[in-house]
Design a protein around this motif. Structure first.
Motif, PDB file in Angstrom:
ATOM      1  N   VAL A 216      62.839  24.131 -64.035  1.00 60.64           N
ATOM      2  CA  VAL A 216      62.784  23.494 -62.723  1.00 60.64           C
ATOM      3  C   VAL A 216      63.023  24.529 -61.627  1.00 60.64           C
ATOM      4  O   VAL A 216      64.037  25.235 -61.641  1.00 60.64           O
ATOM      5  CB  VAL A 216      63.844  22.373 -62.613  1.00 60.64           C
ATOM      6  N   ARG A 217      62.076  24.620 -60.692  1.00 60.52           N
ATOM      7  CA  ARG A 217      62.250  25.524 -59.556  1.00 60.52           C
ATOM      8  C   ARG A 217      63.303  24.955 -58.610  1.00 60.52           C
ATOM      9  O   ARG A 217      63.346  23.741 -58.358  1.00 60.52           O
ATOM     10  CB  ARG A 217      60.926  25.694 -58.812  1.00 60.52           C
ATOM     11  N   LEU A 218      64.156  25.834 -58.093  1.00 56.25           N
ATOM     12  CA  LEU A 218      65.236  25.411 -57.207  1.00 56.25           C
ATOM     13  C   LEU A 218      64.802  25.459 -55.743  1.00 56.25           C
ATOM     14  O   LEU A 218      63.844  26.151 -55.380  1.00 56.25           O
ATOM     15  CB  LEU A 218      66.467  26.290 -57.422  1.00 56.25           C
ATOM     16  N   ASN A 219      65.532  24.748 -54.903  1.00 57.14           N
ATOM     17  CA  ASN A 219      65.237  24.742 -53.471  1.00 57.14           C
ATOM     18  C   ASN A 219      65.656  26.065 -52.829  1.00 57.14           C
ATOM     19  O   ASN A 219      66.175  26.967 -53.497  1.00 57.14           O
ATOM     20  CB  ASN A 219      65.912  23.550 -52.783  1.00 57.14           C
ATOM     21  N   ASP A 220      65.444  26.196 -51.528  1.00 60.82           N
ATOM     22  CA  ASP A 220      65.699  27.455 -50.836  1.00 60.82           C
ATOM     23  C   ASP A 220      67.160  27.892 -50.925  1.00 60.82           C
ATOM     24  O   ASP A 220      67.462  29.090 -50.904  1.00 60.82           O
ATOM     25  CB  ASP A 220      65.287  27.354 -49.361  1.00 60.82           C
ATOM     26  N   LYS A 221      68.068  26.932 -51.022  1.00 58.93           N
ATOM     27  CA  LYS A 221      69.499  27.253 -51.104  1.00 58.93           C
ATOM     28  C   LYS A 221      69.962  27.443 -52.543  1.00 58.93           C
ATOM     29  O   LYS A 221      71.122  27.800 -52.777  1.00 58.93           O
ATOM     30  CB  LYS A 221      70.321  26.153 -50.431  1.00 58.93           C
ATOM     31  N   PHE A 222      69.104  27.196 -53.501  1.00 57.77           N
ATOM     32  CA  PHE A 222      69.419  27.263 -54.939  1.00 57.77           C
ATOM     33  C   PHE A 222      70.429  26.199 -55.358  1.00 57.77           C
ATOM     34  O   PHE A 222      71.083  26.338 -56.388  1.00 57.77           O
ATOM     35  CB  PHE A 222      69.954  28.638 -55.347  1.00 57.77           C
ATOM     36  N   THR A 223      70.559  25.140 -54.577  1.00 54.47           N
ATOM     37  CA  THR A 223      71.589  24.139 -54.850  1.00 54.47           C
ATOM     38  C   THR A 223      71.034  22.825 -55.389  1.00 54.47           C
ATOM     39  O   THR A 223      71.771  21.849 -55.533  1.00 54.47           O
ATOM     40  CB  THR A 223      72.395  23.847 -53.578  1.00 54.47           C
ATOM     41  N   GLY A 224      69.753  22.788 -55.689  1.00 54.69           N
ATOM     42  CA  GLY A 224      69.124  21.592 -56.220  1.00 54.69           C
ATOM     43  C   GLY A 224      67.676  21.890 -56.532  1.00 54.69           C
ATOM     44  O   GLY A 224      67.179  22.992 -56.280  1.00 54.69           O
ATOM     45  N   PRO A 225      66.946  20.921 -57.084  1.00 51.95           N
ATOM     46  CA  PRO A 225      65.541  21.148 -57.393  1.00 51.95           C
ATOM     47  C   PRO A 225      64.697  21.192 -56.126  1.00 51.95           C
ATOM     48  O   PRO A 225      65.035  20.560 -55.116  1.00 51.95           O
ATOM     49  CB  PRO A 225      65.176  19.930 -58.251  1.00 51.95           C
ATOM     50  N   GLU A 226      63.589  21.929 -56.180  1.00 50.61           N
ATOM     51  CA  GLU A 226      62.641  21.888 -55.070  1.00 50.61           C
ATOM     52  C   GLU A 226      62.035  20.499 -55.012  1.00 50.61           C
ATOM     53  O   GLU A 226      61.687  19.918 -56.038  1.00 50.61           O
ATOM     54  CB  GLU A 226      61.552  22.945 -55.270  1.00 50.61           C
ATOM     55  N   THR A 227      61.914  19.960 -53.815  1.00 45.88           N
ATOM     56  CA  THR A 227      61.344  18.623 -53.652  1.00 45.88           C
ATOM     57  C   THR A 227      60.140  18.674 -52.723  1.00 45.88           C
ATOM     58  O   THR A 227      60.097  19.510 -51.815  1.00 45.88           O
ATOM     59  CB  THR A 227      62.395  17.648 -53.099  1.00 45.88           C
ATOM     60  N   PRO A 228      59.175  17.790 -52.898  1.00 44.66           N
ATOM     61  CA  PRO A 228      59.105  16.827 -54.000  1.00 44.66           C
ATOM     62  C   PRO A 228      58.851  17.526 -55.333  1.00 44.66           C
ATOM     63  O   PRO A 228      58.142  18.532 -55.386  1.00 44.66           O
ATOM     64  CB  PRO A 228      57.929  15.934 -53.609  1.00 44.66           C
TER      65      PRO A 228
END
Length: 362
Positions: A216-228
């Protein structure tokens, strides 16, 4: 009974003494006795610079400013499991920096029942924060969530942010599924983190009650999954139905590699490695890379991390845990060298003891 107890204590003392003699040299300093290592001795007792057993089980390495930081489960007897942080300049000798995330730092709603497994830390150059992910679990292994924490310093203290299951995926889960995957998302168990050459970060973890691995690719902050979250674009199911865990991803040139373990609980089994041209797959299994005594059970270990050797392209250190289920604090570390061959394959061979100069000779 007294005689038996005495013999057990004597055996433990002798064993630890032999471990010290094989692994390190005691030196006297103004602050007391310290241990100095100049080689790796896989499976032997490994002490920090204060002469205490290193507590970094199921861990991983972060490299920052010419310093290695080793994070792992602190299984010190008498305390609830937290995340320890050690630092080193040479990979042999490790200083205990801090309990980077104590158990008491977990969210209050889960703190009492939860425990921490396989913590990993990566650095986000945009937020200038150190981001920790971990497998959070509870008795029965049905909680199966990711825990995320952040810090402004590598040794912490880390602030716990949240717990989650990153991907909600309809996989024909039963309504009475004990893991509540239809409601909460696919289970999050044995995990790792990986930052690609383009700066994008990913979490690799065992999901679907360990039947498949998710990337799973992470969001810009690396604190959750990239969405959507879009399957095969921001995340993927890989090694589907193969029941692999303990993922250790790494990259060399244009290929991605993934060492995994089978799902046999605490009992060791044969490792496997898979290769892909794209991080989201498809991944192709290449079999067990281990050779030598006990290769069929990964030298009685389970993978946890693959560390690239600085300034040595294609050279890596296979990091694994030799678990002692009834005495987890005494689980040992097995680090072994391996080198990617010109054809993109590699083997991990058992070596009783070795130095980093191994890579120069090869």
């Amino acid at each position: 009974m007294r005689l038996i107890t005495y013999l057990i204590i004597l055996s433990t003392v002798v064993s630890q003494s032999v471990d010290r003699q094989r692994s390190g040299t005691a030196i006297k300093t103004p602050s007391g006795e310290q241990f100095k290592y100049s080689r790796f001795v896989p499976g032997e007792l490994w002490l920090d610079t204060d002469g205490k057993p290193i507590q970094a089980h199921g861990g991983g390495i972060l490299v920052r400013d010419d310093t290695y930081y080793w994070y792992g489960e602190d299984r010190t007897p008498g305390q609830q499991t937290g995340v320890s942080c050690y630092s080193s300049k040479d990979l042999y000798n490790w200083k205990h920096e801090a309990l980077a995330l104590p158990h008491s730092a977990l969210a209050s709603d889960i703190r009492k029942r939860s425990f921490i497994e396989r913590p990993k830390v990566i650095y986000n150059p945009h937020t200038k924060q150190y981001v920790m992910w971990m497998h959070l679990e509870q008795r029965g292994y049905h909680f199966a969530k990711a825990g995320i924490a952040v810090s402004d310093r590598p040794a912490g203290p880390f602030t716990f942010l949240t717990h989650m299951r990153p991907i909600q995926y309809e996989f024909e889960y039963e309504n009475n599924d004990t893991d509540r995957q239809k409601e909460l998302g696919g289970t999050y168990r044995d995990m790792n983190l990986f930052v690609d050459d383009d700066g994008l970060a990913y979490t690799f973890y065992a999901s679907e009650d360990n039947a498949s691995l998710y990337i799973v690719r992470l969001n810009d902050k690396f604190t959750g999954p990239e969405t959507p979250a879009v399957e095969n674009e921001t995340w993927a199911r890989v090694l589907v139905g193969e029941f692999r865990e303990a993922p250790a991803p790494f990259k060399f040139k244009d290929r991605y590699y993934l060492i995994t373990s089978g799902c046999t609980g605490w009992r060791p089994n044969a490792a496997d490695y898979a290769v892909a041209r794209d991080i989201l797959g498809p991944w192709k299994s290449k079999g067990n890379p281990c050779i030598g005594p006990n290769a069929e059970i990964t030298f009685r270990t389970q993978s946890t991390y693959a560390l690239p050797v600085s300034d040595k392209p294609g050279c890596f250190i296979f990091m694994a845990d030799r678990w002692t289920p009834r005495r987890l604090s005494d689980s040992r570390y097995v680090w072994l060298p391996f080198i990617i061959d010109s054809d993109g394959t590699f083997t991990i061979e058992w070596i009783d003891n070795w130095e980093l100069s191994y890579f120069d000779r090869k």
